[in-house]
Design a protein around this motif. Structure first.
Motif, PDB file in Angstrom:
ATOM      1  N   ASN A   2      -6.036  56.965 -19.444  1.00 55.63           N
ATOM      2  CA  ASN A   2      -7.103  56.667 -18.517  1.00 55.63           C
ATOM      3  C   ASN A   2      -7.797  57.948 -18.058  1.00 55.63           C
ATOM      4  OD1 ASN A   2      -8.772  55.625 -16.599  1.00 55.63           O
ATOM      5  ND2 ASN A   2      -7.182  54.493 -15.515  1.00 55.63           N
ATOM      6  N   ARG A  83     -16.212  48.651 -11.548  1.00 52.50           N
ATOM      7  CA  ARG A  83     -15.037  48.049 -10.899  1.00 52.50           C
ATOM      8  C   ARG A  83     -13.871  47.915 -11.874  1.00 52.50           C
ATOM      9  NH1 ARG A  83     -14.497  46.349  -6.019  1.00 52.50           N
ATOM     10  NH2 ARG A  83     -13.367  44.481  -6.633  1.00 52.50           N
ATOM     11  N   TYR A  84     -14.169  47.611 -13.123  1.00 53.77           N
ATOM     12  CA  TYR A  84     -13.105  47.443 -14.116  1.00 53.77           C
ATOM     13  C   TYR A  84     -12.461  48.760 -14.527  1.00 53.77           C
ATOM     14  CZ  TYR A  84     -12.808  42.530 -15.289  1.00 53.77           C
ATOM     15  OH  TYR A  84     -12.543  41.185 -15.255  1.00 53.77           O
ATOM     16  N   SER A  86     -10.897  50.818 -12.881  1.00 54.99           N
ATOM     17  CA  SER A  86      -9.589  50.992 -12.247  1.00 54.99           C
ATOM     18  C   SER A  86      -8.572  49.938 -12.695  1.00 54.99           C
ATOM     19  CB  SER A  86      -9.724  50.952 -10.721  1.00 54.99           C
ATOM     20  OG  SER A  86     -10.207  49.691 -10.311  1.00 54.99           O
ATOM     21  N   LYS A  87      -9.039  48.857 -13.333  1.00 48.45           N
ATOM     22  CA  LYS A  87      -8.141  47.775 -13.733  1.00 48.45           C
ATOM     23  C   LYS A  87      -7.882  47.768 -15.233  1.00 48.45           C
ATOM     24  CE  LYS A  87      -9.859  44.970  -9.982  1.00 48.45           C
ATOM     25  NZ  LYS A  87     -10.782  43.980  -9.556  1.00 48.45           N
ATOM     26  N   ASN A  88      -8.944  47.795 -16.002  1.00 51.15           N
ATOM     27  CA  ASN A  88      -8.857  47.777 -17.456  1.00 51.15           C
ATOM     28  C   ASN A  88      -9.938  48.725 -17.962  1.00 51.15           C
ATOM     29  OD1 ASN A  88      -9.055  47.209 -20.203  1.00 51.15           O
ATOM     30  ND2 ASN A  88      -8.469  45.064 -19.920  1.00 51.15           N
ATOM     31  N   THR A  89      -9.553  49.949 -18.205  1.00 52.57           N
ATOM     32  CA  THR A  89     -10.517  51.006 -18.528  1.00 52.57           C
ATOM     33  C   THR A  89     -11.368  50.673 -19.739  1.00 52.57           C
ATOM     34  OG1 THR A  89      -8.883  52.551 -17.672  1.00 52.57           O
ATOM     35  CG2 THR A  89     -10.729  53.504 -18.824  1.00 52.57           C
ATOM     36  N   GLY A  92     -14.068  48.312 -18.688  1.00 51.33           N
ATOM     37  CA  GLY A  92     -15.041  49.043 -17.882  1.00 51.33           C
ATOM     38  C   GLY A  92     -15.969  49.878 -18.737  1.00 51.33           C
TER      39      GLY A  92
END
Length: 144
Positions: A2, A83-84, A86-89, A92
């Motif tokens: 990440n 926003r993505y 931080s969750k699913n690079t 994003g």
């Protein structure tokens, strides 16, 4: 894996999102304001032929509302991309790349089909810079 986007890249991408939001506001909300449609009709090389500016704007009203909503949806896609991160690079980066690719393409079309060169530059160049920054990160995230 990440890898975060740099502040510079995020700032440019926020500019791309704001650009889409501003054109949503102009095209979908304020299109029938004489100042807006007069400037845009002139800029897009689309001055009225046998129609007054107000009648020409009325004829194009639904087209511009539709175009404005396209801009809104691209801006929302860009916000979702941020926003993505931080969750699913990968998701994003994919959303950011799609939004930037759309902005670059639209900017090129605008430059080729109108005399709105400054708007085309402001739409395409920041998005192209972001796309050049995001693509290697996306590719790395997918291990390709």
């Amino acid at each position: 894996m990440n890898q975060p986007l740099s502040r510079f890249t995020k700032a440019l991408f926020l500019f791309v999102i704001i650009d889409f939001l501003l054109f949503f506001i102009l095209e979908a909300i304020f299109w029938m304001k004489p100042l807006v449609y007069t400037i845009l009709l002139d800029m897009f090389n689309n001055p009225p032929a046998d129609l007054s500016y107000s009648m020409h704007a009325l004829v194009l009203k639904k087209l511009f509302i539709n175009q404005g909503f396209y801009n809104l949806f691209l801006a929302l896609g860009g916000i979702a991309g941020l926003r993505y991160l931080s969750k699913n690079t990968a998701v994003g980066y994919a959303l950011i790349a799609l939004v930037c690719f759309s902005a670059v393409g639209a900017g090129i079309v605008l430059a080729v089909t109108s005399k709105a060169y400054i708007l085309a530059f402001l739409q395409a160049v920041p998005a192209a810079i972001v796309l050049l920054q995001v693509y290697p990160l996306f590719k790395n995230e997918l291990n390709v």
